[in-house]
Design a protein around this motif. Structure first.
Motif, PDB file in Angstrom:
ATOM      1  N   THR A 163       0.815  -1.219   0.000  1.00 29.57           N
ATOM      2  CA  THR A 163       0.000   0.000   0.000  1.00 29.57           C
ATOM      3  C   THR A 163       0.844   1.263   0.000  1.00 29.57           C
ATOM      4  OG1 THR A 163      -0.148  -0.086   2.416  1.00 29.57           O
ATOM      5  CG2 THR A 163      -1.927  -1.143   1.154  1.00 29.57           C
ATOM      6  N   SER A 164       2.162   1.125  -0.054  1.00 32.78           N
ATOM      7  CA  SER A 164       3.039   2.291  -0.087  1.00 32.78           C
ATOM      8  C   SER A 164       4.228   2.013  -0.996  1.00 32.78           C
ATOM      9  CB  SER A 164       3.542   2.636   1.319  1.00 32.78           C
ATOM     10  OG  SER A 164       4.316   1.574   1.852  1.00 32.78           O
ATOM     11  N   GLY A 165       4.869   3.085  -1.446  1.00 27.99           N
ATOM     12  CA  GLY A 165       6.060   2.950  -2.265  1.00 27.99           C
ATOM     13  C   GLY A 165       5.764   2.554  -3.700  1.00 27.99           C
ATOM     14  N   GLN A 166       6.830   2.309  -4.441  1.00 31.61           N
ATOM     15  CA  GLN A 166       6.750   1.897  -5.832  1.00 31.61           C
ATOM     16  C   GLN A 166       7.604   0.655  -6.043  1.00 31.61           C
ATOM     17  OE1 GLN A 166       8.060   5.207  -8.228  1.00 31.61           O
ATOM     18  NE2 GLN A 166       6.121   6.310  -7.988  1.00 31.61           N
ATOM     19  N   ALA A 167       7.350  -0.044  -7.130  1.00 29.04           N
ATOM     20  CA  ALA A 167       8.166  -1.204  -7.485  1.00 29.04           C
ATOM     21  C   ALA A 167       8.332  -1.253  -8.997  1.00 29.04           C
ATOM     22  CB  ALA A 167       7.531  -2.494  -6.996  1.00 29.04           C
ATOM     23  N   SER A 168       9.520  -1.647  -9.430  1.00 30.15           N
ATOM     24  CA  SER A 168       9.810  -1.791 -10.854  1.00 30.15           C
ATOM     25  C   SER A 168       9.789  -3.265 -11.234  1.00 30.15           C
ATOM     26  CB  SER A 168      11.187  -1.203 -11.180  1.00 30.15           C
ATOM     27  OG  SER A 168      11.202   0.186 -10.934  1.00 30.15           O
ATOM     28  N   TYR A 169       9.303  -3.547 -12.430  1.00 28.76           N
ATOM     29  CA  TYR A 169       9.201  -4.906 -12.937  1.00 28.76           C
ATOM     30  C   TYR A 169       9.829  -4.963 -14.333  1.00 28.76           C
ATOM     31  CZ  TYR A 169       5.738  -5.546  -9.234  1.00 28.76           C
ATOM     32  OH  TYR A 169       5.101  -5.605  -8.010  1.00 28.76           O
ATOM     33  N   ASP A 170      10.530  -6.051 -14.605  1.00 26.41           N
ATOM     34  CA  ASP A 170      11.120  -6.272 -15.924  1.00 26.41           C
ATOM     35  C   ASP A 170      10.629  -7.607 -16.468  1.00 26.41           C
ATOM     36  OD1 ASP A 170      12.822  -3.945 -16.194  1.00 26.41           O
ATOM     37  OD2 ASP A 170      14.040  -4.815 -14.604  1.00 26.41           O
ATOM     38  N   SER A 217      -6.071  -1.914  -9.132  1.00 28.86           N
ATOM     39  CA  SER A 217      -7.339  -2.169  -8.466  1.00 28.86           C
ATOM     40  C   SER A 217      -7.258  -3.536  -7.814  1.00 28.86           C
ATOM     41  CB  SER A 217      -8.497  -2.130  -9.468  1.00 28.86           C
ATOM     42  OG  SER A 217      -9.725  -2.421  -8.836  1.00 28.86           O
ATOM     43  N   GLY A 218      -7.243  -3.555  -6.478  1.00 31.73           N
ATOM     44  CA  GLY A 218      -7.036  -4.819  -5.787  1.00 31.73           C
ATOM     45  C   GLY A 218      -5.681  -5.381  -6.169  1.00 31.73           C
ATOM     46  N   ASN A 219      -5.647  -6.638  -6.592  1.00 30.90           N
ATOM     47  CA  ASN A 219      -4.376  -7.225  -7.050  1.00 30.90           C
ATOM     48  C   ASN A 219      -4.263  -7.210  -8.571  1.00 30.90           C
ATOM     49  OD1 ASN A 219      -6.118  -9.232  -7.846  1.00 30.90           O
ATOM     50  ND2 ASN A 219      -5.133 -10.871  -6.690  1.00 30.90           N
ATOM     51  N   GLY A 220      -5.081  -6.363  -9.235  1.00 31.22           N
ATOM     52  CA  GLY A 220      -5.053  -6.279 -10.681  1.00 31.22           C
ATOM     53  C   GLY A 220      -4.543  -4.951 -11.192  1.00 31.22           C
ATOM     54  N   ASP A 264       4.113 -13.355  -3.111  1.00 27.78           N
ATOM     55  CA  ASP A 264       4.145 -12.532  -1.904  1.00 27.78           C
ATOM     56  C   ASP A 264       4.646 -11.135  -2.224  1.00 27.78           C
ATOM     57  OD1 ASP A 264       3.286 -14.720  -0.469  1.00 27.78           O
ATOM     58  OD2 ASP A 264       5.305 -15.291   0.200  1.00 27.78           O
ATOM     59  N   GLY A 265       3.961 -10.119  -1.699  1.00 31.21           N
ATOM     60  CA  GLY A 265       4.402  -8.749  -1.905  1.00 31.21           C
ATOM     61  C   GLY A 265       4.358  -8.304  -3.341  1.00 31.21           C
ATOM     62  N   ALA A 266       3.464  -8.898  -4.144  1.00 26.39           N
ATOM     63  CA  ALA A 266       3.365  -8.557  -5.564  1.00 26.39           C
ATOM     64  C   ALA A 266       4.703  -8.775  -6.269  1.00 26.39           C
ATOM     65  CB  ALA A 266       2.885  -7.120  -5.753  1.00 26.39           C
ATOM     66  N   ALA A 267       5.228  -9.999  -6.140  1.00 23.69           N
ATOM     67  CA  ALA A 267       6.546 -10.329  -6.676  1.00 23.69           C
ATOM     68  C   ALA A 267       6.601 -10.358  -8.199  1.00 23.69           C
ATOM     69  CB  ALA A 267       6.999 -11.682  -6.130  1.00 23.69           C
ATOM     70  N   ALA A 268       5.447 -10.530  -8.830  1.00 19.97           N
ATOM     71  CA  ALA A 268       5.419 -10.621 -10.288  1.00 19.97           C
ATOM     72  C   ALA A 268       4.037 -10.212 -10.778  1.00 19.97           C
ATOM     73  CB  ALA A 268       5.747 -12.041 -10.738  1.00 19.97           C
ATOM     74  N   VAL A 269       3.927 -10.060 -12.091  1.00 15.09           N
ATOM     75  CA  VAL A 269       2.640  -9.705 -12.686  1.00 15.09           C
ATOM     76  C   VAL A 269       2.553 -10.325 -14.073  1.00 15.09           C
ATOM     77  CG1 VAL A 269       3.525  -7.545 -13.680  1.00 15.09           C
ATOM     78  CG2 VAL A 269       1.068  -7.758 -13.195  1.00 15.09           C
ATOM     79  N   GLY A 270       1.353 -10.705 -14.467  1.00 15.72           N
ATOM     80  CA  GLY A 270       1.149 -11.250 -15.799  1.00 15.72           C
ATOM     81  C   GLY A 270      -0.250 -10.920 -16.272  1.00 15.72           C
ATOM     82  N   GLY A 271      -0.444 -10.890 -17.575  1.00 14.26           N
ATOM     83  CA  GLY A 271      -1.763 -10.558 -18.086  1.00 14.26           C
ATOM     84  C   GLY A 271      -1.845 -10.684 -19.585  1.00 14.26           C
ATOM     85  N   LEU A 320       8.048  -1.992 -16.354  1.00  9.73           N
ATOM     86  CA  LEU A 320       6.806  -1.504 -15.760  1.00  9.73           C
ATOM     87  C   LEU A 320       7.072  -1.007 -14.347  1.00  9.73           C
ATOM     88  CD1 LEU A 320       3.391  -3.289 -16.012  1.00  9.73           C
ATOM     89  CD2 LEU A 320       4.248  -2.638 -13.767  1.00  9.73           C
ATOM     90  N   THR A 321       6.430   0.099 -13.964  1.00 10.04           N
ATOM     91  CA  THR A 321       6.520   0.623 -12.603  1.00 10.04           C
ATOM     92  C   THR A 321       5.126   0.713 -12.003  1.00 10.04           C
ATOM     93  OG1 THR A 321       8.505   1.923 -13.072  1.00 10.04           O
ATOM     94  CG2 THR A 321       7.208   2.561 -11.149  1.00 10.04           C
ATOM     95  N   ALA A 322       4.934   0.095 -10.852  1.00 11.09           N
ATOM     96  CA  ALA A 322       3.664   0.155 -10.130  1.00 11.09           C
ATOM     97  C   ALA A 322       3.818   1.109  -8.940  1.00 11.09           C
ATOM     98  CB  ALA A 322       3.270  -1.233  -9.640  1.00 11.09           C
ATOM     99  N   ASP A 323       2.949   2.099  -8.871  1.00 11.71           N
ATOM    100  CA  ASP A 323       2.927   3.057  -7.766  1.00 11.71           C
ATOM    101  C   ASP A 323       1.841   2.608  -6.792  1.00 11.71           C
ATOM    102  OD1 ASP A 323       2.722   5.162  -6.021  1.00 11.71           O
ATOM    103  OD2 ASP A 323       2.482   6.708  -7.551  1.00 11.71           O
ATOM    104  N   PHE A 324       2.235   1.853  -5.777  1.00 13.32           N
ATOM    105  CA  PHE A 324       1.259   1.292  -4.851  1.00 13.32           C
ATOM    106  C   PHE A 324       0.574   2.360  -4.013  1.00 13.32           C
ATOM    107  CE2 PHE A 324       4.425  -2.253  -5.317  1.00 13.32           C
ATOM    108  CZ  PHE A 324       3.617  -3.064  -6.092  1.00 13.32           C
ATOM    109  N   ALA A 325       1.261   3.434  -3.736  1.00 12.99           N
ATOM    110  CA  ALA A 325       0.671   4.508  -2.949  1.00 12.99           C
ATOM    111  C   ALA A 325      -0.334   5.306  -3.775  1.00 12.99           C
ATOM    112  CB  ALA A 325       1.761   5.436  -2.418  1.00 12.99           C
ATOM    113  N   GLY A 326       0.036   5.629  -5.013  1.00 15.88           N
ATOM    114  CA  GLY A 326      -0.825   6.449  -5.858  1.00 15.88           C
ATOM    115  C   GLY A 326      -1.806   5.669  -6.705  1.00 15.88           C
ATOM    116  N   GLY A 327      -1.590   4.359  -6.843  1.00 16.58           N
ATOM    117  CA  GLY A 327      -2.510   3.530  -7.612  1.00 16.58           C
ATOM    118  C   GLY A 327      -2.319   3.588  -9.112  1.00 16.58           C
TER     119      GLY A 327
END
Length: 215
Positions: free
Chosen positions: A74-81, A147-150, A180-187, A111-118
């Motif tokens: 719910t806070s900070g940002q994370a980068s994904y490759d 939105s949620g985990n999406g 755990d902790g949104a370690a990855a993403v796929g879609g 990709l960068t996810a901003d968990f604080a700003g959504g």
């Protein structure tokens, strides 16, 4: 997103980018270019697509084995490759090699996810065509939302260097965070791709993306 071709064999690849055959031939490397860079340009046919294939498939397998993220940060940002893969045809239905207008491409995704700003931002770059060239330019991720985990967003931009002129993409992306902790993403991706000559192909099949959180 299963990184397998519609005709069965593992796709050595994945998140895309565009067009074999009429676009030329494909190429690349699995390392990301410096921030703000984009696209490849003029590598030997097959280089980018073929180079990314094995790692993209391996990453897809790792991410698919993770359960969906239950407690999102719910806070900070994370980068994904990771990687983006796009299959398309004239109809977008039952996309298989050999279908009318079938094309496929593979690119790297940042990709960068901003968990604080959504919000979600990023790009797809170093795009290689299956049996074709590495294309110049990049595709940008915009209007990204968590939105949620999406996540959802738009993927737009123009790539250069195909035999048919500039290639413009207008795609929707939707995905789910995993681990755990949104370690990855796929879609997946839906939408269409327009060529300089006016031809349009519909994105379908196994088109999609996968990315892991950077250390």
């Amino acid at each position: 997103m299963p990184l397998t071709r519609a005709d069965g064999p593992a796709l050595a690849v994945i998140a895309a980018f565009l067009l074999s055959g009429c676009m030329g031939s494909s190429s690349g490397s699995s390392s990301s270019p410096p921030p703000g860079g984009g696209g490849g340009g003029g590598g030997p046919p097959g280089q980018t697509f073929d180079a990314h294939d094995p790692e993209a498939v391996a990453m897809d397998g790792r991410v698919a084995a993770m359960s969906e993220t239950q407690a999102m940060p719910t806070s900070g940002q994370a980068s994904y490759d990771g990687y983006a893969f796009i299959e398309m045809s004239e109809t977008g239905q039952n996309v298989r090699p050999g279908d009318a207008g079938y094309e496929a491409a593979l690119g790297q995704m940042a990709l960068t996810a901003d968990f604080a700003g959504g919000g979600v931002t990023g790009r797809i770059h170093n795009v290689g065509v299956e049996d074709g060239p590495t294309l110049g330019g990049q595709l940008d991720i915009s209007n990204g939302q968590l939105s949620g985990n999406g996540l959802s967003g738009k993927v737009t931009g123009t790539l250069t260097g195909s035999d048919l002129g500039d290639v413009t993409a207008d795609l929707d992306m939707n995905g789910t965070f995993r681990g755990d902790g949104a370690a990855a993403v796929g879609g997946n991706f839906t939408g269409d791709v327009t060529f300089g000559g006016g031809g349009v192909l519909i994105v379908g099949g196994d088109s999609g993306f996968v990315a892991e959180r950077s250390p």
